[in-house]
Structure formats: structure tokens, C-alpha cells
Design a protein around this motif. Sequence first.
Motif, PDB file in Angstrom:
ATOM      1  N   VAL A 188       0.864  -1.178   0.000  1.00  0.00           N
ATOM      2  CA  VAL A 188       0.000   0.000   0.000  1.00  0.00           C
ATOM      3  C   VAL A 188       0.901   1.229   0.000  1.00  0.00           C
ATOM      4  O   VAL A 188       1.651   1.459   0.949  1.00  0.00           O
ATOM      5  CB  VAL A 188      -0.937   0.017   1.233  1.00  0.00           C
ATOM      6  CG1 VAL A 188      -1.736   1.309   1.286  1.00  0.00           C
ATOM      7  CG2 VAL A 188      -1.865  -1.190   1.221  1.00  0.00           C
ATOM      8  N   ASP A 199      -5.019   0.220  -2.688  1.00  0.00           N
ATOM      9  CA  ASP A 199      -3.596  -0.015  -2.931  1.00  0.00           C
ATOM     10  C   ASP A 199      -2.759   1.225  -2.633  1.00  0.00           C
ATOM     11  O   ASP A 199      -1.550   1.224  -2.817  1.00  0.00           O
ATOM     12  CB  ASP A 199      -3.338  -0.536  -4.348  1.00  0.00           C
ATOM     13  CG  ASP A 199      -3.736   0.435  -5.439  1.00  0.00           C
ATOM     14  OD1 ASP A 199      -4.135   1.585  -5.133  1.00  0.00           O
ATOM     15  OD2 ASP A 199      -3.651   0.048  -6.626  1.00  0.00           O
ATOM     16  N   ARG A 211      -5.412  -1.834   3.248  1.00  0.00           N
ATOM     17  CA  ARG A 211      -5.356  -3.196   2.695  1.00  0.00           C
ATOM     18  C   ARG A 211      -6.678  -3.916   2.957  1.00  0.00           C
ATOM     19  O   ARG A 211      -7.237  -4.569   2.071  1.00  0.00           O
ATOM     20  CB  ARG A 211      -4.192  -3.944   3.351  1.00  0.00           C
ATOM     21  CG  ARG A 211      -3.761  -5.207   2.694  1.00  0.00           C
ATOM     22  CD  ARG A 211      -2.533  -5.823   3.380  1.00  0.00           C
ATOM     23  NE  ARG A 211      -1.387  -4.921   3.406  1.00  0.00           N
ATOM     24  CZ  ARG A 211      -0.878  -4.360   4.515  1.00  0.00           C
ATOM     25  NH1 ARG A 211      -1.403  -4.619   5.704  1.00  0.00           N
ATOM     26  NH2 ARG A 211       0.157  -3.556   4.457  1.00  0.00           N
TER      27      ARG A 211
END
Length: 152
Positions: free
Chosen positions: A52, A109, A104
Motif C-alpha cells: 500500500v 492499494d 489493505r
Amino acid sequence: MKKNSLTLRSVAGVGAVAVVTLVTLTQAGCATQVKSLPLAPVSAASSQGADVALYFGAQAHPAVQRQLGRVSYSVRIARTTDGPEASCNKALAQALQKVRADAREHGADAVVNVKTRFHSTETASATDYTCGVSPSAAAIAVEGERVVLHAN
């Protein structure tokens, strides 16, 4: 040798215990410092192997495909013996871990427009962050927008 002393007397119905309590509470708040520290050491260390991405302030990022809402976490840790900056760095690292885990979990992302805050002092910067540190603890709040940047 000079000796310092404090004499307490009742003042207009206020007892000595109340005066001591008031002085103690007043002095306790004075020890907290709001610091602006460089973001680079913490963000570089926490981004290794991260799935991420974090984009601080108005930092450039790929086009947003989908927005998934805001995320915000506050962290307060015991102050370490290696100084206020190290304590703030540790608090920021923990907050960023929580932000990434939340993103997440929600299918994001990336987290964009990441800001840091301590009480009313906020920083939306790609280079610095804000942290509060006292003799006993370091505290920070981190917030941003969960997004999907890459089409899946």
C-alpha cells in the motif's frame, strides 16, 4: 546554600490541596512540545516491501481509479530513552502501519493526501510531519484517503 520553599495558604475558600492540584495540572500540560520533523527517514523505512503506497500532502501520484473513504489513526507510545525525535519516528511508523493495514483491509492499494496532526497543529507536507512529545510519551494522528490507483 539557598533553599527554595513553597508556602500554601487557603485563598478565598480555596484549599491548599486544590491549589496544588491546579498547579500540577497546569505544569503537566506545559511539558508537551509540538515538533515538526523530517518525514524521509520514517517513510523510507516503512515503505520497503509495502503493498500500500502512501502519498503525503499534495505529493504526485497516479490517477485515482476508485475512492474508498477516509482513514485516520492516532498513536501514543511511551517515550524512548534515545530522545524525542526517535520517539516521534516510532509513533509515526506505528501509525503508518495501522493506516496501511486498514487500507489493505478495505481493498485500497494507496492512501493519498496523508496528513499528520497533534491536537490542532496539522501538517500536509511531503517532507515533514507533526508530532507531540512530552517527557513520558509521543503522540501523533495520521489521516488520508484510501484509494485504488491501479486497475485490477
